[in-house]
Design an enzyme around this catalytic site. Structure first.
Site, mmCIF file in Angstrom:
data_model
loop_
_atom_site.group_PDB
_atom_site.id
_atom_site.type_symbol
_atom_site.label_atom_id
_atom_site.label_comp_id
_atom_site.label_asym_id
_atom_site.label_seq_id
_atom_site.Cartn_x
_atom_site.Cartn_y
_atom_site.Cartn_z
ATOM 1 N N LYS A 1 48.076 14.384 -145.217
ATOM 2 C CA LYS A 1 47.195 13.433 -144.537
ATOM 3 C C LYS A 1 46.515 14.108 -143.327
ATOM 4 C CE LYS A 1 50.145 9.518 -145.896
ATOM 5 N NZ LYS A 1 50.882 8.315 -145.418
ATOM 6 N N PHE B 1 48.708 -3.583 -141.893
ATOM 7 C CA PHE B 1 48.416 -2.188 -141.539
ATOM 8 C C PHE B 1 47.298 -1.570 -142.377
ATOM 9 C CE2 PHE B 1 51.855 -2.111 -144.685
ATOM 10 C CZ PHE B 1 51.427 -1.151 -145.587
ATOM 11 N N ARG C 1 58.888 13.175 -154.149
ATOM 12 C CA ARG C 1 59.273 12.129 -153.188
ATOM 13 C C ARG C 1 60.518 12.551 -152.400
ATOM 14 N NH1 ARG C 1 56.087 7.365 -152.147
ATOM 15 N NH2 ARG C 1 57.983 6.125 -151.967
ATOM 16 N N THR D 1 59.680 6.766 -146.209
ATOM 17 C CA THR D 1 58.361 6.398 -145.679
ATOM 18 C C THR D 1 58.334 6.406 -144.153
ATOM 19 O OG1 THR D 1 57.967 5.030 -147.631
ATOM 20 C CG2 THR D 1 56.598 4.593 -145.696
ATOM 21 N N ARG E 1 59.127 14.592 -143.867
ATOM 22 C CA ARG E 1 59.028 13.565 -142.822
ATOM 23 C C ARG E 1 60.221 13.630 -141.861
ATOM 24 N NH1 ARG E 1 57.107 8.951 -147.136
ATOM 25 N NH2 ARG E 1 54.845 9.233 -146.980
ATOM 26 N N ASN F 1 52.859 9.885 -140.913
ATOM 27 C CA ASN F 1 53.978 10.492 -141.652
ATOM 28 C C ASN F 1 53.548 11.672 -142.534
ATOM 29 O OD1 ASN F 1 52.799 8.993 -143.659
ATOM 30 N ND2 ASN F 1 54.568 7.675 -144.045
ATOM 31 N N GLU G 1 46.441 7.987 -159.345
ATOM 32 C CA GLU G 1 46.030 8.709 -158.137
ATOM 33 C C GLU G 1 45.439 10.079 -158.461
ATOM 34 O OE1 GLU G 1 49.635 8.555 -155.832
ATOM 35 O OE2 GLU G 1 49.404 6.408 -155.420
HETATM 36 P P1 IDP Z 1 54.798 5.837 -149.063
HETATM 37 O O1 IDP Z 1 53.691 6.640 -148.413
HETATM 38 O O2 IDP Z 1 56.149 6.394 -148.705
HETATM 39 O O3 IDP Z 1 54.606 5.675 -150.541
HETATM 40 P P2 IDP Z 1 53.946 3.072 -148.783
HETATM 41 O O4 IDP Z 1 54.845 1.910 -148.615
HETATM 42 O O5 IDP Z 1 53.251 3.216 -150.093
HETATM 43 O O6 IDP Z 1 54.760 4.392 -148.406
HETATM 44 O O7 IDP Z 1 52.858 2.977 -147.624
HETATM 45 C C1 IDP Z 1 51.727 3.825 -147.638
HETATM 46 C C2 IDP Z 1 51.508 4.346 -146.254
HETATM 47 O O8 IDP Z 1 51.096 3.283 -145.404
HETATM 48 C C3 IDP Z 1 52.753 4.923 -145.583
HETATM 49 O O9 IDP Z 1 52.956 6.277 -145.912
HETATM 50 C C4 IDP Z 1 52.453 4.743 -144.109
HETATM 51 O O10 IDP Z 1 51.658 5.812 -143.615
HETATM 52 C C5 IDP Z 1 51.632 3.468 -144.102
HETATM 53 N N1 IDP Z 1 52.447 2.301 -143.794
HETATM 54 C C6 IDP Z 1 53.312 1.676 -144.611
HETATM 55 N N2 IDP Z 1 53.886 0.630 -144.015
HETATM 56 C C7 IDP Z 1 53.363 0.580 -142.781
HETATM 57 C C8 IDP Z 1 53.554 -0.296 -141.658
HETATM 58 O O11 IDP Z 1 54.328 -1.255 -141.692
HETATM 59 N N3 IDP Z 1 52.824 -0.009 -140.538
HETATM 60 C C9 IDP Z 1 51.967 1.048 -140.464
HETATM 61 N N4 IDP Z 1 51.752 1.890 -141.509
HETATM 62 C C10 IDP Z 1 52.438 1.652 -142.638
HETATM 63 MG MG MG Z 2 53.210 4.597 -151.633
#
Ligand code: IDP
Ligand code: MG
Length: 152
Positions: free
Chosen positions: A11, A59, A87, A93, A104, A114, A128
């Site tokens: 990112k 978010f 993963r 996450t 992370r 992250n 994707e």
């Molecule tokens: P992942 O990246 O581990 O698959 P996801 O739940 O798919 O996690 O969320 C996508 C991205 O959105 C996360 O990597 C994070 O950067 C962001 N994100 C997820 N939940 C939140 C939140 O509650 N607040 C702010 N950013 C969030």
């Molecule tokens: Mg995801």
């Protein structure tokens, strides 16, 4: 038979922080094979498609703004169990829950910064990869001579 493929992205925070080499190296060392790689800026429409599952969440707007704010490194990695494996290299996450030794867990602090993305399922991976790569941008015929030392 082709092995599993997954989509991984560094990112904008990871690129800005100079972590490209560090992050790519972790997937290489794990044993995955890089079959697609490009430095790019994500358009808002591509970002919204990619993160479609999060549309409507509080978010979402911030996430789209962040992911389009600077260059990312889009990658496709191939290997046995590549999706789960990537993963596990990435970690939880929320970096506060990520185990040391994961990307992370070693390199990130905040949920919204992250540093890396990885597909969470076979369906997500296919979707994707299709958003970020054309077929011609992915290697189809590269056989690594070390393969037999990685997969039995
Ligand atoms: P992942 O990246 O581990 O698959 P996801 O739940 O798919 O996690 O969320 C996508 C991205 O959105 C996360 O990597 C994070 O950067 C962001 N994100 C997820 N939940 C939140 C939140 O509650 N607040 C702010 N950013 C969030
Ligand atoms: Mg995801």
């Amino acid at each position: 038979m082709a092995e599993e493929r997954t989509f991984v992205a560094i990112k904008p925070d990871g690129v800005e922080r100079g972590l490209i080499g560090e992050i790519i190296g972790r997937f290489e060392k794990r044993g995955l094979k890089l079959v697609g790689l490009k430095l790019m800026t994500v358009t808002t429409s591509k970002a919204e498609e990619h993160y479609g599952e999060h549309k409507g969440k509080p978010f979402f707007d911030g996430l789209i703004k962040f992911i389009t704010s600077g260059p990312i490194v889009a990658m496709c990695w191939e290997g046995k169990n590549a999706i789960v494996l990537a993963r596990s290299v990435i970690g939880a996450t929320n970096p506060k829950d990520a185990t040391p030794g994961t990307i992370r867990g070693d390199l990130a602090v905040d949920l919204g910064r992250n540093v890396v993305h990885g597909s969470d399922s076979a369906a997500s991976a296919e979707r994707e990869i299709g958003i970020f790569f054309s077929k011609q941008e992915l290697l189809e015929d590269w056989q690594r001579t070390i393969h037999k030392w990685i997969v039995e």
